[in-house]
Design a protein around this motif. Structure first.
Motif, PDB file in Angstrom:
ATOM      1  N   GLU A  17     -11.025   2.097 -14.310  1.00 16.58           N
ATOM      2  CA  GLU A  17     -11.320   3.002 -13.115  1.00 16.58           C
ATOM      3  C   GLU A  17     -12.961   2.322 -12.406  1.00 16.58           C
ATOM      4  O   GLU A  17     -13.760   1.832 -13.200  1.00 16.58           O
ATOM      5  N   PHE A  18     -12.907   2.388 -11.058  1.00 17.57           N
ATOM      6  CA  PHE A  18     -13.931   2.010 -10.532  1.00 17.57           C
ATOM      7  C   PHE A  18     -14.748   3.442 -10.160  1.00 17.57           C
ATOM      8  O   PHE A  18     -14.106   4.324  -9.552  1.00 17.57           O
ATOM      9  N   TYR A  19     -16.019   3.467 -10.301  1.00 18.41           N
ATOM     10  CA  TYR A  19     -16.670   4.871 -10.096  1.00 18.41           C
ATOM     11  C   TYR A  19     -17.918   4.664  -9.476  1.00 18.41           C
ATOM     12  O   TYR A  19     -18.813   3.605  -9.766  1.00 18.41           O
ATOM     13  N   ASN A  20     -18.642   5.754  -9.143  1.00 21.21           N
ATOM     14  CA  ASN A  20     -19.994   5.671  -8.868  1.00 21.21           C
ATOM     15  C   ASN A  20     -20.780   6.801  -9.700  1.00 21.21           C
ATOM     16  O   ASN A  20     -20.155   7.926 -10.001  1.00 21.21           O
ATOM     17  N   LEU A  21     -21.950   6.795  -9.815  1.00 23.99           N
ATOM     18  CA  LEU A  21     -22.774   7.684 -10.637  1.00 23.99           C
ATOM     19  C   LEU A  21     -23.495   8.496  -9.539  1.00 23.99           C
ATOM     20  O   LEU A  21     -24.190   8.027  -8.711  1.00 23.99           O
ATOM     21  N   GLU A  22     -23.293   9.902  -9.625  1.00 24.84           N
ATOM     22  CA  GLU A  22     -23.815  10.614  -8.573  1.00 24.84           C
ATOM     23  C   GLU A  22     -24.618  11.871  -9.401  1.00 24.84           C
ATOM     24  O   GLU A  22     -24.236  12.365 -10.492  1.00 24.84           O
ATOM     25  N   ALA A  36     -20.352  10.430 -13.576  1.00 29.89           N
ATOM     26  CA  ALA A  36     -19.421   9.392 -13.160  1.00 29.89           C
ATOM     27  C   ALA A  36     -18.335  10.125 -12.310  1.00 29.89           C
ATOM     28  O   ALA A  36     -17.900  11.274 -12.562  1.00 29.89           O
ATOM     29  N   LYS A  37     -18.358   9.817 -10.994  1.00 27.09           N
ATOM     30  CA  LYS A  37     -17.328  10.160  -9.959  1.00 27.09           C
ATOM     31  C   LYS A  37     -16.181   9.152  -9.643  1.00 27.09           C
ATOM     32  O   LYS A  37     -16.512   8.131  -9.234  1.00 27.09           O
ATOM     33  N   VAL A  38     -15.063   9.250 -10.521  1.00 27.93           N
ATOM     34  CA  VAL A  38     -13.925   7.930 -10.348  1.00 27.93           C
ATOM     35  C   VAL A  38     -13.344   8.164  -8.936  1.00 27.93           C
ATOM     36  O   VAL A  38     -12.837   9.433  -8.595  1.00 27.93           O
TER      37      VAL A  38
END
Length: 116
Positions: A17-22, A36-38
């Motif tokens: 999974e690639f994700y960003n931290l928001e 984590a927003k995948v």
């Protein structure tokens, strides 16, 4: 005697999974924390690209290969994004430091592991 050494080898045996931290900025300050927003889940192959040892600390980087169709898709992954995956029980977590598509229909993302 002929032995097929490649029997049972899969091109993309893992899932990552690639994700960003928001951060939810609408929440009260004392309740704001990164979540984590995948944004991209894919089959992949994970291999160690290199590792370095500094006294008692080990830093590792991994190459994550995943399918990519250059005719119909755009690359969603970019430098600075986060990745998590599992390689036979070994958790691979880290930051994307490079993304390189191939003319042959695949893509590789290099990951600096933060949990070594």
């Amino acid at each position: 005697m002929y032995t097929d050494h490649y029997k049972g080898i899969e091109e993309y045996p893992f899932t990552g999974e690639f994700y960003n931290l928001e951060v939810d900025e609408d929440a009260p300050l004392n309740q704001q924390k990164p979540v984590a927003k995948v944004y991209f889940t894919t089959v992949c192959d994970i291999t160690e690209a290199s590792h370095t040892r500094y006294s008692n600390f080990v830093s590792a980087s991994f190459a994550v290969f995943f399918p990519f169709d250059k005719e119909t898709e755009k690359i969603l992954v970019k430098r600075g994004d986060m990745f998590r995956g599992d390689q036979y029980g070994l958790e691979v977590n880290g930051k994307v430091v490079g993304v390189f598509p191939s003319q042959l229909g695949g893509c590789v993302a290099y990951i600096n592991d933060t949990d070594v």
